[in-house]
Design a protein around this motif. Structure first.
Motif, PDB file in Angstrom:
ATOM      1  N   TYR A 189       0.829  -1.184   0.000  1.00  0.00           N
ATOM      2  CA  TYR A 189       0.000   0.000   0.000  1.00  0.00           C
ATOM      3  C   TYR A 189       0.873   1.247   0.000  1.00  0.00           C
ATOM      4  CZ  TYR A 189      -2.820   3.735   1.984  1.00  0.00           C
ATOM      5  OH  TYR A 189      -3.413   4.945   2.226  1.00  0.00           O
ATOM      6  N   ARG A 190       1.875   1.152   0.879  1.00  0.00           N
ATOM      7  CA  ARG A 190       2.754   2.313   0.990  1.00  0.00           C
ATOM      8  C   ARG A 190       3.479   2.562  -0.337  1.00  0.00           C
ATOM      9  NH1 ARG A 190       6.882   1.704   5.555  1.00  0.00           N
ATOM     10  NH2 ARG A 190       5.059   1.445   6.881  1.00  0.00           N
ATOM     11  N   GLY A 191       3.906   1.431  -0.916  1.00  0.00           N
ATOM     12  CA  GLY A 191       4.598   1.536  -2.206  1.00  0.00           C
ATOM     13  C   GLY A 191       3.691   2.177  -3.233  1.00  0.00           C
ATOM     14  N   PHE A 192       2.513   1.783  -3.226  1.00  0.00           N
ATOM     15  CA  PHE A 192       1.572   2.321  -4.186  1.00  0.00           C
ATOM     16  C   PHE A 192       1.381   3.815  -3.987  1.00  0.00           C
ATOM     17  CE2 PHE A 192      -1.925   2.768  -6.918  1.00  0.00           C
ATOM     18  CZ  PHE A 192      -2.919   3.487  -6.251  1.00  0.00           C
ATOM     19  N   LEU A 193       1.187   4.124  -2.739  1.00  0.00           N
ATOM     20  CA  LEU A 193       0.973   5.528  -2.410  1.00  0.00           C
ATOM     21  C   LEU A 193       2.184   6.362  -2.829  1.00  0.00           C
ATOM     22  CD1 LEU A 193      -1.047   7.384  -0.966  1.00  0.00           C
ATOM     23  CD2 LEU A 193       0.401   7.166   1.064  1.00  0.00           C
ATOM     24  N   MET A 243      16.117  -2.331  -7.781  1.00  0.00           N
ATOM     25  CA  MET A 243      17.473  -2.772  -7.501  1.00  0.00           C
ATOM     26  C   MET A 243      17.861  -3.962  -8.368  1.00  0.00           C
ATOM     27  SD  MET A 243      17.700  -1.791  -3.485  1.00  0.00           S
ATOM     28  CE  MET A 243      17.805  -3.384  -2.871  1.00  0.00           C
ATOM     29  N   ASP A 244      17.429  -3.894  -9.618  1.00  0.00           N
ATOM     30  CA  ASP A 244      17.718  -4.989 -10.546  1.00  0.00           C
ATOM     31  C   ASP A 244      19.090  -4.769 -11.180  1.00  0.00           C
ATOM     32  OD1 ASP A 244      17.830  -6.922 -12.407  1.00  0.00           O
ATOM     33  OD2 ASP A 244      16.122  -6.189 -13.605  1.00  0.00           O
ATOM     34  N   ARG A 248      10.890  16.465  -7.482  1.00  0.00           N
ATOM     35  CA  ARG A 248      11.132  15.274  -8.277  1.00  0.00           C
ATOM     36  C   ARG A 248      12.244  14.430  -7.637  1.00  0.00           C
ATOM     37  NH1 ARG A 248      12.145  16.792 -14.239  1.00  0.00           N
ATOM     38  NH2 ARG A 248      14.243  17.034 -13.484  1.00  0.00           N
ATOM     39  N   ALA A 249      13.154  15.153  -6.891  1.00  0.00           N
ATOM     40  CA  ALA A 249      14.261  14.452  -6.227  1.00  0.00           C
ATOM     41  C   ALA A 249      13.764  13.485  -5.162  1.00  0.00           C
ATOM     42  CB  ALA A 249      15.208  15.474  -5.603  1.00  0.00           C
ATOM     43  N   GLN A 250      12.601  13.651  -4.767  1.00  0.00           N
ATOM     44  CA  GLN A 250      12.031  12.682  -3.816  1.00  0.00           C
ATOM     45  C   GLN A 250      11.980  11.325  -4.496  1.00  0.00           C
ATOM     46  OE1 GLN A 250      11.324  12.560  -0.840  1.00  0.00           O
ATOM     47  NE2 GLN A 250      10.964  14.631  -0.095  1.00  0.00           N
ATOM     48  N   ASP A 251      13.166  10.667  -4.487  1.00  0.00           N
ATOM     49  CA  ASP A 251      13.182   9.459  -5.291  1.00  0.00           C
ATOM     50  C   ASP A 251      12.799   8.233  -4.494  1.00  0.00           C
ATOM     51  OD1 ASP A 251      15.961   7.984  -4.609  1.00  0.00           O
ATOM     52  OD2 ASP A 251      16.134  10.189  -4.504  1.00  0.00           O
ATOM     53  N   GLY A 252      12.509   7.210  -5.233  1.00  0.00           N
ATOM     54  CA  GLY A 252      12.005   5.988  -4.637  1.00  0.00           C
ATOM     55  C   GLY A 252      12.961   5.349  -3.644  1.00  0.00           C
ATOM     56  N   CYS A 253      14.274   5.356  -3.996  1.00  0.00           N
ATOM     57  CA  CYS A 253      15.238   4.690  -3.132  1.00  0.00           C
ATOM     58  C   CYS A 253      15.185   5.305  -1.744  1.00  0.00           C
ATOM     59  CB  CYS A 253      16.654   4.859  -3.675  1.00  0.00           C
ATOM     60  SG  CYS A 253      16.774   4.739  -5.444  1.00  0.00           S
ATOM     61  N   ASN A 258      12.792   5.321  -9.976  1.00  0.00           N
ATOM     62  CA  ASN A 258      11.358   5.526 -10.132  1.00  0.00           C
ATOM     63  C   ASN A 258      10.565   4.225 -10.023  1.00  0.00           C
ATOM     64  OD1 ASN A 258      11.836   8.223 -10.588  1.00  0.00           O
ATOM     65  ND2 ASN A 258      12.218   7.856 -12.779  1.00  0.00           N
ATOM     66  N   ALA A 259      11.260   3.150 -10.060  1.00  0.00           N
ATOM     67  CA  ALA A 259      10.531   1.874  -9.997  1.00  0.00           C
ATOM     68  C   ALA A 259       9.902   1.723  -8.625  1.00  0.00           C
ATOM     69  CB  ALA A 259      11.481   0.727 -10.275  1.00  0.00           C
TER      70      ALA A 259
END
Lengths: 151, 359, 497
Positions: free
Chosen positions: C5-9, C74-75, C25-30, C66-67
């Motif tokens: 859920y959190r990931g989705f959000l 982390m692929d 935009r710098a608020q990146d996923g990592c 962004n993934a």
């Protein structure tokens, strides 16, 4: 008439000439023979030998002491080490050409000018000297201590 | 005094017949003419040779012919031995004057064609002695073992080495090895004080006996013009005393040269030091040295240096053998060709020597 | 479930923000993800200067920022590199920091670049004990996450923090022993006792710390001739601050030490003759514990080289007098930075002589008399030497062999040096002894040279004598020959007649 006036004058003239001639001969002989005999007289300083030098008798040097020996035109420091070995080094400090000495209480070769020290193999171990002292060879022939250039 | 001398003379005469010699000398006359002055140069050369023998023996008392001590011993002679500087300088100066006097003597004999029959042997012995004098000069130059001499010897023996086939063995023989080393010094010392003087003395004996026996030669044109008109001077005592007078002057000249221009010693030779600038051979080798410089490195198929050396060898040989191919003079005829060759040789030597000194 | 859920959000928010504001935009996923994991590295990175400039974790670690899915993000196939270690770190930093065009054009930076090359030339570029990496990489000093600008007081390379940073390794004896068993590990302790160290500790960021002298990236071994702390380079290194009057303003010390030092006997020896035995700044002031020598320690400092002088001085009556008057021992007479070669001018009672500063007043006093008579002795030694040198030169010019006399001149010089040392006993009798012996040696050299000069004239007069004898003989011989010939001529004419 002519003959009579010349005859008595000539012997006197000839005599004078002979005197001058023999005087000159004598003077010349002197100026050749004097240098010649002076040359033949052995000079008081003895023969030239800069490839080795007699430092003296073994007994002249105490154990654990050093002495400056004149080697040609250079001073050489002859050290009799506490282990009763003879070693010789150029006594010219490699820093500023002062003459070094052996310091018994420290057991090192020491230069008074800027407190440079060398160990008893001539290596610079302290102070400003940039490189070791040049070593000379010491040979003991009977009672005589001889110093010679290292080949 | 005179009486006692007479008694001594009689005593000796009784045993070796001195009167023959006195009679011979008394009958010997020296022709007087416009070219008589050249007769003195033989005497001067002889005198300089005597000086060399005397000073050379004196130097031997202190000189040490080894690599370590040669330089030091000369230094010792120059500074520590009383009048050593004088003896050494006189020896060096006299050596140079000796070469000069011998050269003048040789050329005067050549131009007056005194070598013609019957004096071919005198000329031959003279020429051999001249070559020996050059050998004395070359070997003696190395003995102080200083830098200049060391490198000059290196170059000099190198030149000998370029001769095909026999050059290399000659060079090795001269050097006592592949390089100029202490062995070379020992060798040169031996040549200089034993081998050369021995041979020289024999040749000099023959030369002098022949001169005394055959008398002085008169130049061709004077002889053909009826001789010197009988104008002569007795060899003894007139000519001999004049000789002596000249010797005194030469002696004085030597003393002046030795005092005002003492012979330098320079730096001790160091085989590993780079060759100093301005190595020049002794002046009497200069013209040959200079010629070799001018010859291009390659001439057709032969090496320039080899060519030069061959050239000088052949020229020297021809010069030595001049009495045998100069047929005209032998017959007593005028020979312009000989004069022209002589003038060319003299001019050539002078010109190249000057060029050598200037370069 | 929760994570999903959190990931989705997050993804939703991210996509939303990416479209609205470039800053956000710098608020990146990592980062978002790692923050929620309470990863301390993420917390550090928030303060990182790179973060402020818009960099993401992925810029260093690779992967897709962004993934939304961790696996995708982390692929390794998508370029994820994981945690770089050792030299990889240096390589990574240098992709930007050693590339001028990237630094200037892309990031509009005014920072220097080329640090990697400098680091490679430094002593730290040696292989570490594990054999896999260099001893030091960028992160060793700058940290990995939370890299701050040098001006930031929290940065490990901020001037006040540098000593601590370097000391991490350099004060650890067991660590340093691995690389150099003889290297000292007390530099930081020493530094804390120095003027620099004390001021640094009290928050003065202008004073020298490790990097000021050793350099930052290009640190070389002190034995390396290119090192800023190699003996011949030390004076210039110190002078980069100490000779700058503006920089030194407010510290209350001069800024002419380097200028004076260059003129001194020590400066000339070190800088002109390249004599690394000569003292540089640090040989008197210390290096890590750099402090001006105190009044009490001056003679000990100078005495490390000038041992005899220091000994003699310590035994002399001046020792007590100087101590009472609180005068620095050697410095009072010789100065400090501009020590020139001592000459006899220092001695005596004239205006330029240092003795007269204290003893100049009363000509009847013992000090005045001793100073005056010692100067007289020194002058006579000096005259004797000059005379001997003159004679030797004269003899040499006349072409005489006088290497022996020249050798003895060495003794004369030696005697002068000894007498200069003996001055420090301030004992007239002992000084006189040395001078007398020196003059005696010098006189021998002089008389030998004199003999050589006499010999020169003897040769000339000998020549005059020999020449006159030869001329006399030649002339009389010539006259004799003429006579002889005349007699013969008349004789033959007579007999003919």
């Amino acid at each position: 008439m002519e003959n009579r006036t010349e005859q008595p004058a000539q012997p006197r003239k000839r005599e004078l000439l002979m005197w001058i001639l023999s005087g000159g001969l004598f003077g010349m002989a002197a100026s050749i023979l004097y240098p010649l005999f002076a040359y033949l007289k052995p000079p008081r300083l003895g023969e030239v030998e800069t490839s080795s030098v007699k430092a003296g008798k073994v007994d002249d040097f105490q154990v654990d002491s050093g002495q400056i020996i004149k080697f040609g035109t250079k001073p050489v420091l002859l050290v009799r080490t506490p282990n009763d070995e003879f070693r010789a080094f150029s006594a010219v400090c490699t820093h500023l050409d002062c003459t070094v000495q052996y310091r018994r209480e420290k057991g090192v070769i020491w230069c008074a000018c800027h407190n440079g020290t060398y160990d008893l193999t001539g290596r610079n171990i302290g102070g400003p000297p940039p490189r070791p002292l040049d070593e000379f060879r010491v040979v003991i022939q009977g009672e005589e201590v001889l110093i010679s250039k290292k080949a | 005094m005179k009486k006692r001398l007479n008694i001594l003379y009689e005593w000796v005469n009784d045993r070796v017949h001195l009167e023959d010699l006195v009679e011979f000398l008394g009958k010997k006359y020296v022709p007087v003419h416009s070219h008589s002055v050249w007769y003195y140069f033989g005497g001067v050369s002889l005198f300089l040779f005597i000086i060399q023998v005397v000073t050379g023996i004196l130097l031997l008392l202190y000189y040490k012919g080894s690599e370590e001590l040669a330089f030091e011993s000369i230094k010792f002679i120059m500074s520590k031995v009383a009048f050593g500087w004088l003896i050494r300088s006189v020896h060096s100066w006299a050596a140079n004057l000796f070469v000069l006097a011998a050269m003048i003597h040789m050329f005067s004999v050549y131009f007056t064609k005194a070598y013609r029959k019957p004096r071919e042997i005198t000329w031959l012995t003279g020429m051999l002695m001249f070559f020996l004098v050059l050998g004395f000069g070359f070997s003696g130059y190395l003995l102080p073992w200083n830098e200049l001499a060391f490198f000059a010897t290196k170059v000099g023996t190198d030149i000998a080495g370029v001769i095909p086939v026999i050059g290399k063995p000659i060079m090795v023989f001269l050097r006592g090895g592949e390089d100029v080393t202490g062995a070379t010094l020992s060798r040169f010392f031996g040549f200089h004080v034993a081998v050369f003087p021995g041979i020289f003395t024999v040749l000099l004996g023959i030369h002098l006996i022949l001169v005394q026996r055959q008398g002085m030669s008169e130049p061709l044109h004077i002889e053909r013009g009826g001789g010197s008109g009988g104008k002569t001077m007795p060899f003894f005592p007139n000519f001999l005393l004049r000789d002596l007078l000249l010797w005194l002057i030469v002696l004085n000249l030597l003393a002046i040269l030795a005092v005002f221009f003492p012979w330098e010693l320079g730096q001790k030779a160091d085989a590993f030091a780079p060759a100093p600038a301005g190595i020049k051979p002794e002046w009497y080798f200069m013209f040959m040295f200079q010629t070799l410089k001018y010859i291009p490195a390659k001439l057709w198929i032969i090496d320039g240096e080899v060519f030069g050396i061959m050239l000088f060898s052949i020229a020297g040989l021809l010069w030595t053998l001049v009495p045998f191919w100069d047929a005209k003079s032998a017959r007593g005829e005028k020979s312009r060709r000989i004069i022209y060759i002589g003038i060319f040789v003299v001019m050539y030597i002078i010109a190249l020597t000057i060029l050598g000194w200037l370069s | 479930m929760n994570g999903r859920y959190r990931g989705f959000l997050t993804t939703f928010v991210l996509i939303f923000l990416l479209h609205c504001s470039p800053a956000l935009r710098a608020q990146d996923g990592c980062l978002t993800c790692h923050q929620t994991m309470e990863d301390p590295r993420a917390a550090l990175f928030l303060k990182d200067v790179h973060k402020a400039k818009g960099f993401s974790c992925a810029d260093c670690h690779g992967g897709n920022r962004n993934a939304e899915d961790m696996e995708t993000a982390m692929d390794p196939d998508a370029g994820f590199r994981g945690v770089p270690s050792g030299d990889e770190i240096t390589e990574m930093c240098s992709t930007c920091h050693s590339d001028g065009s990237a630094m200037v054009k892309t990031y509009n930076s005014i920072l220097p670049w080329g640090q990697k090359a400098l680091l490679e030339a430094s002593v730290h570029n040696k292989l570490a004990s594990n054999g896999k990496e260099r001893i030091v990489n960028c992160a060793t000093c700058h940290n990995a996450h939370g890299i701050l600008p040098v001006e930031n007081p929290a940065s490990p390379v901020y001037p006040l923090n540098v000593t601590k940073t370097c000391g991490k390794c350099h004060s650890d004896a067991s660590y340093m022993r691995i690389y150099n068993p003889t290297i000292a590990v007390d530099q930081v302790d020493k530094y804390r006792t120095s003027v620099h160290g004390k001021k640094n500790a009290s928050g003065d960021r202008k004073v020298a710390e490790c990097a000021s002298c050793h350099g930052s990236h290009e640190i070389r071994s002190a034995k390396d001739v290119k090192s800023r702390v190699y003996p011949t380079n030390v004076p210039e290194t110190c002078s980069s601050c100490h000779s700058n009057p503006e920089y030194m303003a407010g510290y209350g010390i001069e800024s002419d030490q380097f200028e004076k030092y260059s003129k001194s006997v020590h400066g000339k020896a070190l800088l002109e003759k390249n004599d690394i035995g000569a003292p540089a700044c640090n040989d008197c002031h210390g290096n890590h514990a750099a402090t001006p020598p105190g009044v009490a320690s001056v003679s000990n400092v100078c005495g490390t080289c000038h041992a005899l002088n220091a000994d003699l001085f310590a035994q002399s009556p001046h020792k007590e007098a100087f101590d009472e008057a609180d005068l620095p021992e050697c410095e009072t007479c010789h100065g400090n930075h501009e020590i020139v070669s001592a000459s006899e001018k220092l001695l005596g009672v004239s205006d330029e002589a240092v003795c007269s500063w204290c003893h100049g007043g009363d000509p009847e006093s013992k000090g005045y008399k001793t100073a005056a008579s010692m100067r007289l002795l020194a002058d006579s030694m000096d005259r004797a030497e000059r005379r001997a040198i003159g004679l030797v030169e004269d003899a040499e010019q006349k072409g005489m062999e006088i290497s022996d006399a020249k050798f003895k001149l060495r003794d004369a010089r030696q005697a002068i040096l000894q007498s200069r040392t003996m001055v420090h006993s301030f004992d007239e009798e002992r000084f006189r002894e040395v001078i007398t012996a020196g003059i005696a040696v010098t006189a021998v050299a002089g008389s030998e040279a004199n003999e050589a000069i006499d010999e020169y004239y003897f040769r000339r007069w000998g020549l005059v004598f020999a020449t006159s004898m030869l001329i006399l003989l030649s002339i009389s011989l010539y006259v004799y020959i003429r006579k002889l010939e005349k007699r013969k001529e008349t004789g033959t004419r007579n007999s003919a007649g």
